[in-house]
Design a protein around this motif. Structure first.
Motif, PDB file in Angstrom:
ATOM      1  N   ALA A  54       0.834  -1.212   0.000  1.00 14.35           N
ATOM      2  CA  ALA A  54       0.000   0.000   0.000  1.00 14.35           C
ATOM      3  C   ALA A  54       0.863   1.254   0.000  1.00 14.35           C
ATOM      4  CB  ALA A  54      -0.928  -0.007   1.207  1.00 14.35           C
ATOM      5  N   GLY A 106      -8.165  -3.522   0.131  1.00 16.61           N
ATOM      6  CA  GLY A 106      -7.083  -3.821  -0.787  1.00 16.61           C
ATOM      7  C   GLY A 106      -7.553  -3.855  -2.228  1.00 16.61           C
ATOM      8  N   LEU A 111      -8.316  -0.375  -3.328  1.00 14.79           N
ATOM      9  CA  LEU A 111      -7.078   0.368  -3.558  1.00 14.79           C
ATOM     10  C   LEU A 111      -6.475   0.021  -4.917  1.00 14.79           C
ATOM     11  CD1 LEU A 111      -4.643   2.093  -2.769  1.00 14.79           C
ATOM     12  CD2 LEU A 111      -3.791   0.166  -1.407  1.00 14.79           C
ATOM     13  N   ALA A 164      -5.908   3.289   1.069  1.00 15.05           N
ATOM     14  CA  ALA A 164      -4.537   3.054   1.515  1.00 15.05           C
ATOM     15  C   ALA A 164      -4.334   3.510   2.955  1.00 15.05           C
ATOM     16  CB  ALA A 164      -3.560   3.785   0.592  1.00 15.05           C
ATOM     17  N   LEU A 190      -2.183  -7.994  -1.790  1.00 15.77           N
ATOM     18  CA  LEU A 190      -2.783  -6.697  -1.473  1.00 15.77           C
ATOM     19  C   LEU A 190      -4.250  -6.655  -1.867  1.00 15.77           C
ATOM     20  CD1 LEU A 190      -2.587  -3.712  -0.613  1.00 15.77           C
ATOM     21  CD2 LEU A 190      -1.798  -3.174  -2.927  1.00 15.77           C
TER      22      LEU A 190
END
Length: 410
Positions: free
Chosen positions: A232, A293, A296, A337, A406
């Motif tokens: 991130a 995640g 993001l 994030a 992620l």
């Protein structure tokens, strides 16, 4: 249906049940509106003084120098000392800077070196203030409402981004840039009052003055040893360098491509701010964002793709529309994030990790502004924007491939 809508609204604003956070929200909204007014006025001032995209980038770059010099020490300040007091005195300092710059503009004595000097001084204050503000949120609401509070905190910034640029455009067009600087100075009183009125007994103090809080490199080691937070952090750093500096070209788009004035510039920035506000409210709703995640990763691809589209816009309405979506994707990326990092990082490291996060976010953005300004000077604003947008898409795809975990993180 009405019950579901009511529950959705309640979950979007659940952090507002905390009195200290409500005070913080109102004070920050007023103060950041003034900050956005100054940002618009300063960029317009620099462009009027120089007529150069490169100098616009240079002013932003100078503000990043303290972020590089004082990053590690600033994070330890946030972990070792009372964040409320740190924020209070940083806000006082920035208020004085705004008033002095306003006086220089009002008397007609302002020169480019003044703007460069105060950009450096403001960056110095911000490198201490911003990590403290970011890590202060958990002390206002606790872990249970942290993700929601972070998104609402972002909505403060972007709500101000709607009002501030529009007001600055009108003020600059009617009275010159000094009025925007003076009003920004006055707006700091709101956040100072909010901090003074908080119930200290309700603040959940994190960090401390222990020996471990003096370890300036502890945040670096944490990110090195934990892949999801590191991913991130890396993704936001690359986006800050390549995609987020797009705003430095907005005055050129307003004046040279659309044939507008300071009012048009303010309207374009307000459009991006409107999209950002909608995006922050979207990110605040736990029903909408179930996997931070995934959100993001997705938004980090959509954001530069929209910037690529923006590079080809020639009409005012089309540019406004694209900037709405640019603002939305930008803030969803950043809020995701920020939430992901703060929910993973231990309390005793929060200030130092967020210090690194903020320093890379702002520092890389300023460096990217300088590079983007130079590129636009050598080519054109649309060519520079398109080139950086393509690089942003490539960087996001690289992080996605290197850190597949992620996308699966909550």
């Amino acid at each position: 249906m009405e019950q579901l809508f009511g529950e959705s609204v309640a979950s979007t604003f659940q952090a507002m049940r905390h009195r200290n956070f409500r005070l913080w929200f109102i004070g920050q909204l007023i103060s950041l509106t003034g900050t956005w007014m100054q940002t618009i006025a300063q960029n317009w001032l620099v462009y009027e003084l120089t007529g150069s995209a490169a100098y616009l980038g240079l002013v932003n770059f100078v503000g990043a120098v303290p972020l590089v010099l004082f990053t590690f020490y600033a994070g330890t300040i946030a972990d070792r000392f009372d964040k409320r007091c740190v924020i209070f005195w940083c806000q006082v300092t920035m208020m004085l800077f705004a008033l002095i710059l306003g006086a220089l503009c009002w008397t007609g004595a302002v020169q480019l070196w003044h703007v460069l000097l105060f950009a450096f001084l403001l960056g110095t204050a911000m490198v201490v203030d911003t990590p403290a503000r970011q890590s202060f949120v958990v002390e206002l609401v606790g872990k249970e409402d942290l993700s929601n509070a972070i998104a609402l905190n972002a909505s403060i910034f972007h709500g101000a981004r709607i009002i501030g640029p529009a007001a600055a455009g009108i003020l600059v067009a009617l009275y010159g840039v000094s009025g925007a600087f003076f009003l920004n100075g006055a707006s700091f009183l709101a956040v100072l009052l909010a901090l003074s009125l908080m119930d200290i007994a309700l603040i959940r103090r994190t960090g401390g003055e222990s020996d471990s809080a003096r370890d300036q490199l502890a945040g670096v080691r944490y990110l090195r040893e934990n892949r999801v937070p590191r991913a991130a952090f890396l993704l936001i750093s690359l986006s800050s360098l390549i995609a987020m500096p797009f705003y430095v070209l907005v005055p050129i788009i307003a004046k040279e491509i659309l044939g507008g004035n300071a009012g048009a510039y303010g309207a374009l920035m307000s459009a991006a701010g409107t999209g950002s506000l909608i995006g922050s409210l979207f990110a605040a709703n736990p029903r909408a964002v179930k996997r931070k995640g995934s959100m993001l990763v997705t938004s980090s691809l959509v954001f530069p793709a929209l910037l690529l589209l923006l590079a080809f816009m020639k009409g005012y309405a089309a540019t406004i529309t694209v900037l709405l979506f640019v603002g939305f994707s930008y803030v969803v990326q950043n809020a995701s994030a920020n939430s992901l990092l703060q929910e993973h990082v231990p309390d005793h490291l929060r200030g130092r990790v967020m210090g690194l996060y903020v320093s890379m976010l702002l520092g890389m953005m300023r460096i990217g502004s300088l590079l983007l300004g130079w590129t636009a000077e050598a080519t054109s604003a649309p060519v520079a924007l398109a080139s950086f947008a393509v690089a942003g898409i490539a960087a996001s795809l690289w992080v996605r491939k290197r850190y597949p975990e992620l996308q699966m993180s909550a």
